[in-house]
Write an enzyme that holds these catalytic residues in place. Structure first.
Site, PDB file in Angstrom:
ATOM      1  CE1 TYR A 160      -1.358   3.492   2.678  1.00 37.08           C
ATOM      2  CE2 TYR A 160      -2.786   3.269   0.757  1.00 37.08           C
ATOM      3  CZ  TYR A 160      -2.274   4.025   1.790  1.00 37.08           C
ATOM      4  OH  TYR A 160      -2.666   5.314   1.938  1.00 37.08           O
ATOM      5  CG  HIS A 217      -4.105   0.764   4.003  1.00 40.58           C
ATOM      6  ND1 HIS A 217      -4.906   0.182   3.057  1.00 40.58           N
ATOM      7  CD2 HIS A 217      -4.307   2.079   3.888  1.00 40.58           C
ATOM      8  CE1 HIS A 217      -5.552   1.097   2.371  1.00 40.58           C
ATOM      9  NE2 HIS A 217      -5.212   2.275   2.857  1.00 40.58           N
TER      10      HIS A 217
HETATM   11  C1  CS2 Z   1      -5.175   6.021   3.312  1.00 37.54           C
HETATM   12  C2  CS2 Z   1      -6.154   6.421   2.265  1.00 37.54           C
HETATM   13  O1  CS2 Z   1      -4.606   8.283   3.506  1.00 37.54           O
HETATM   14  C3  CS2 Z   1      -4.789   7.228   4.131  1.00 37.54           C
HETATM   15  O2  CS2 Z   1      -4.674   7.113   5.351  1.00 37.54           O
HETATM   16  O3  CS2 Z   1      -5.659   5.008   4.138  1.00 37.54           O
HETATM   17  O4  CS2 Z   1      -5.482   7.141   1.303  1.00 37.54           O
HETATM   18  C4  CS2 Z   1      -6.853   5.257   1.577  1.00 37.54           C
HETATM   19  O5  CS2 Z   1      -5.887   4.364   1.049  1.00 37.54           O
HETATM   20  C5  CS2 Z   1      -7.738   5.774   0.464  1.00 37.54           C
HETATM   21  O6  CS2 Z   1      -8.598   6.725   1.008  1.00 37.54           O
HETATM   22  C6  CS2 Z   1      -8.560   4.640  -0.142  1.00 37.54           C
HETATM   23  O7  CS2 Z   1      -9.434   5.163  -1.103  1.00 37.54           O
HETATM   24 MG    MG Z   2      -5.266   5.333   6.141  1.00 37.01          MG
END
Ligand code: CS2
Ligand code: MG
Length: 408
Positions: A160, A217
């Site tokens: 991620y 995440h």
């Molecule tokens: C992530 C989000 O910014 C964060 O903390 O968890 O960017 C997330 O991945 C997105 O909102 C998913 O659409």
């Molecule tokens: Mg997040």
């Protein structure tokens, strides 16, 4: 006073922003955000086909009653699509309210509790050295808080928010090449073996003052999350985010039993009822909700007040998933909130985005200084908007090495 027109716009530079513009019989208009990442056409459809026909003719000054009308009137309540649509209406009505009063929204909430609100940037790297360079860049830019996401040695694909290779600048959240998701492979053991030591090296490199945040995440099981939180305790993280999937809130009790590492959860929540037990049982340290996803400023303020009773600070979700309008709404709530913590701030500030959403909020030295313009302090340029159209896109989906579906 009456609402005479409401229009939805979907599109934007490298993002499908869902923008609502509400016009009134007194010439004052308001704007709101209904951007639901990767499902943008759904709140737009809900607004156009169900909500706007019932909005026309209402008095825009009755913000609370309009919110209750849509929330209680739906019967099948809550959910990200409906709440994002209500959120856009609510933000636009607060924008109108501020313009009518000649005041920025934070004044209507109770005035400022501070001049500047600390924000955090997104540092990322395909490996630890790449990440260290990214962190150094934001520290040199004056940020006091940085979220750190790192490529994991031996992980079959990039994880991620991490580039495949050094210098890769693709949008790691959404691939706009179509609605079919890319595949990410996840290996918890590799992550657990590497990430705690990487965080310790980051702390050693940047010293005790930098606020270091990390987003797990949703990837760990409760026991793994407790072990991870315990292992990183010496790093003194500002927060460990989304350690486990947010639906299982009892999982956080195990983390609390084993560690004092601060926990932040909430960006996937769309109602106070998603988080009231977490807050009342003081299982978290920061609430991560977003103005768009929880239905606007009206419910967001309630969540902030509940959190304040339980030593929980705000850490609202940031711009990667919703628009500068939602961020503007959050800047006003951040300025007022007595229990403000930090604001996520993925710098979208491209010239195209600034042209679409002209804003008077100022970001300087890792702090946001809220606009004093009446209303939300952000506008929407319809001429610019005409340049964009909806572009199907998707997050990756995540599987374990044996093919088992996992959590994005
Ligand atoms: C992530 C989000 O910014 C964060 O903390 O968890 O960017 C997330 O991945 C997105 O909102 C998913 O659409
Ligand atoms: Mg997040």
């Amino acid at each position: 006073m009456k609402i005479t027109k409401a229009k939805v716009f979907v599109g934007g530079p490298k993002k499908n922003y869902v923008t609502l513009k509400i016009e009134t019989d007194q010439g004052v208009y308001g704007i709101g955000d209904a951007t639901l990442n990767n499902r943008e056409t759904l709140p737009a459809h809900y607004l156009e086909n169900y909500l706007i026909p019932n909005l026309l003719g209402k008095d825009p000054r009755n913000i609370e009653d309009i919110w209750q009308f849509f929330y209680r009137g739906a019967y099948f309540r809550r959910g990200p699509i409906a709440m994002a649509a209500y959120g856009a209406i609510d933000m636009a009505l607060w924008d109108i309210k501020g313009k009518l009063a000649g005041m920025p929204v934070y004044q209507l909430l109770g005035g400022k509790s501070r001049e500047g609100a600390m924000v955090y940037a997104h540092a990322t790297g395909s490996d630890l050295e790449d990440l260290m360079e990214s962190i150094a860049h934001y520290v040199e830019d004056g940020y006091k808080a940085v979220r750190v996401q790192c490529g994991i040695p031996g992980m079959p694909t990039a994880s991620y928010a991490v580039p495949e290779k050094k210098g890769d600048t693709k949008n790691y959240i959404t691939d706009y090449s179509g609605i079919r998701p890319n595949l990410e492979i996840w290996d918890t053991e590799k992550y657990m073996r590497f990430m705690p030591d990487a965080l310790a090296e980051i702390r050693a490199r940047f010293g005790p003052d930098l606020h270091i945040l990390h987003d797990v995440h949703h990837r760990l099981l409760p026991r793994e999350a407790a072990a991870f939180a315990k292992a990183v305790e010496p790093v003194n993280l500002f927060w460990m985010e989304d350690p486990t999937p947010a639906e299982d809130q009892d999982a956080l009790k195990l983390i609390r039993q084993h560690s004092t590492t601060p926990v932040a959860i909430g960006e996937v929540f769309n109602s106070v009822f998603d988080c009231n037990k977490l807050i009342e049982n003081e299982l978290i340290d920061f609430i991560r909700v977003a103005a768009t996803y929880v239905g606007g400023i009206t419910p967001l303020r309630r969540i902030v007040d509940l959190a304040g009773l339980h030593h929980v600070r705000t850490g609202f979700h940031g711009a990667p998933s919703h628009s500068p309008i939602s961020m503007a709404a959050q800047h006003h709530v951040n300025a007022w909130a007595p229990n403000f913590g930090v604001q996520e701030y993925l710098v979208l500030g491209t010239p195209e985005c600034d042209a679409l959403f002209p804003s008077e909020h100022r970001m300087e030295d890792g702090m946001v200084f809220v606009s004093d313009a009446p209303g939300l302090g952000v506008d929407f340029d319809e001429t610019e908007a005409a340049r964009y159209e909806y572009q199907p896109g998707s997050h990756p989906v995540v599987r374990l090495q044996d093919g088992t579906m996992w959590n994005y």
